[in-house]
Design an enzyme around this catalytic site. Sequence first.
Site, PDB file in Angstrom:
ATOM      1  N   LYS A  96      39.872  45.531  37.084  1.00 48.88           N
ATOM      2  CA  LYS A  96      39.820  44.192  37.253  1.00 48.88           C
ATOM      3  C   LYS A  96      38.676  43.576  35.968  1.00 48.88           C
ATOM      4  O   LYS A  96      38.077  44.343  35.517  1.00 48.88           O
ATOM      5  CB  LYS A  96      38.800  43.898  38.407  1.00 48.88           C
ATOM      6  CG  LYS A  96      38.973  42.519  39.058  1.00 48.88           C
ATOM      7  CD  LYS A  96      40.193  42.386  39.726  1.00 48.88           C
ATOM      8  CE  LYS A  96      40.435  40.917  40.235  1.00 48.88           C
ATOM      9  NZ  LYS A  96      41.711  40.792  41.251  1.00 48.88           N
ATOM     10  N   ASP A 136      43.571  35.598  37.870  1.00 55.66           N
ATOM     11  CA  ASP A 136      42.934  35.913  39.184  1.00 55.66           C
ATOM     12  C   ASP A 136      42.262  34.623  39.594  1.00 55.66           C
ATOM     13  O   ASP A 136      42.768  33.281  38.814  1.00 55.66           O
ATOM     14  CB  ASP A 136      41.758  36.889  38.989  1.00 55.66           C
ATOM     15  CG  ASP A 136      41.229  37.215  40.469  1.00 55.66           C
ATOM     16  OD1 ASP A 136      41.956  37.984  41.339  1.00 55.66           O
ATOM     17  OD2 ASP A 136      40.174  36.969  40.702  1.00 55.66           O
TER      18      ASP A 136
END
Length: 403
Positions: A96, A136
């Site tokens: 991430k 995201d």
Amino acid sequence: MTFTNVVTFLKKIAPLVDLTKKEIALLQTPDRILKAELTVNGKKYPAYRVQFNNARGPYKGGIRYHPEVSEDEVKSLAFWMTIKTAVTDLPLGGGKGGVTVDPKRLNKKELEELSRAYVGAFYKNLGPDQDVPAPDVYTTPEIMGWMLDEYEKLVGKKAPAFITGKPLELGGSKVRDIATALGGVYVLEEAVKKIGLKEKKVAIQGFGNAGGTMAELLAEKGYSIVAVSDSKGGIYDAKGLDIQEVIRTKESKGTVIEYAKATKISNEELLECNCNILIPSALSEVITKENAHKIKAKIVLELANGPTTPEADEILSTRKVLVLPDILANAGGVTVSYFEWVQNRKKESWSEQEVKKKLQEKMISAFEQIWKEFSDGNKSFRTAAYVLALKKIIAAERKRNKI
Ligand code: NAD
């Protein structure tokens, strides 16, 4: 969720997976934490890329732009990505990224500079076989396009599989825009069949990309959408809302509550309303120990990330409410991201029908595997999903002789 909670959670679930202390230590330790400071117009922004685990394939995970992004948060999200890719059996690991920034305070030029600077800082550790980013919170296909362009400039060759969630013109995949909701539909349809649910009255919290698309897809399939909401509040009609009209209202007036032919309700009331299927699609931690016993739905499909607190989850499990957890329910997005990566690598472009068919197969297969684990023992559907994912990750680690 904080990383301390991730560790607590792992320790709790470890006995169900027969993990040794060494294996738990491995699973709770990210492979690499990369940090940088990005400068745009003299201002500095902390940036992160956490590569958590790649036992099953290259790291995969989005990049978040948000003022509250921290190393701890990115680490937790990278752990969840490792679990999510394992749940759906994608040959990928988990990672991430994030930048601590309020993107609404940047103009378009600054946003592009920041995005290119992110790639400049981390590109040596990114790439189709290393670590594949995606959008995201507050990062878009347009931003993915800038990042791809910067990466290709730095490595001196075309590399569309470097990043997913790109615009179609740059090698993005068809269906990516509705993939999260569509994946949720496929999972829901299996669950409905399994428990023999006859009445299909649905309440959906959140009317954005995930919730709004879900409402539209389910309405097309003949489900009755009795309640929807956004940040301004909700609307309810026991006979079912006209979803196309709700969409038009949201588009023209900015909120669903301006839809005239329904009763106005609060977001809290929506969760407890008279429905059989509840789909939280907005915020985390909205189903709590205070309201879990008031929920009337037989199925809760978590399109949002983390909408149910651990205490609420136990209450729902005791009440035999089937909770389809986020790591499965909203994994349609990462699954079509994976398809995008495959298409780019094979230099192919799949039709809408083909992508949908493949997505359906993946989601049903994941659901079936979890259902089997769930039916075999005395655990919730969520726990079954985690157990299965951790088993797959640890099996890959063992084959590598890492433990
Ligand atoms: P979005 O920004 O498009 O939509 C969010 C919706 O939630 C909006 O309708 C907004 O009005 C509503 N909302 C905001 N505050 C609210 C409140 N207090 N009460 C009720 N509704 C409120 O976001 P999205 O992409 O639809 O994401 C929603 C959730 O789904 C998030 O948890 C996200 O992490 C998760 N998710 C989304 C995707 C995706 O592909 N879009 C993938 C995986 C997970």
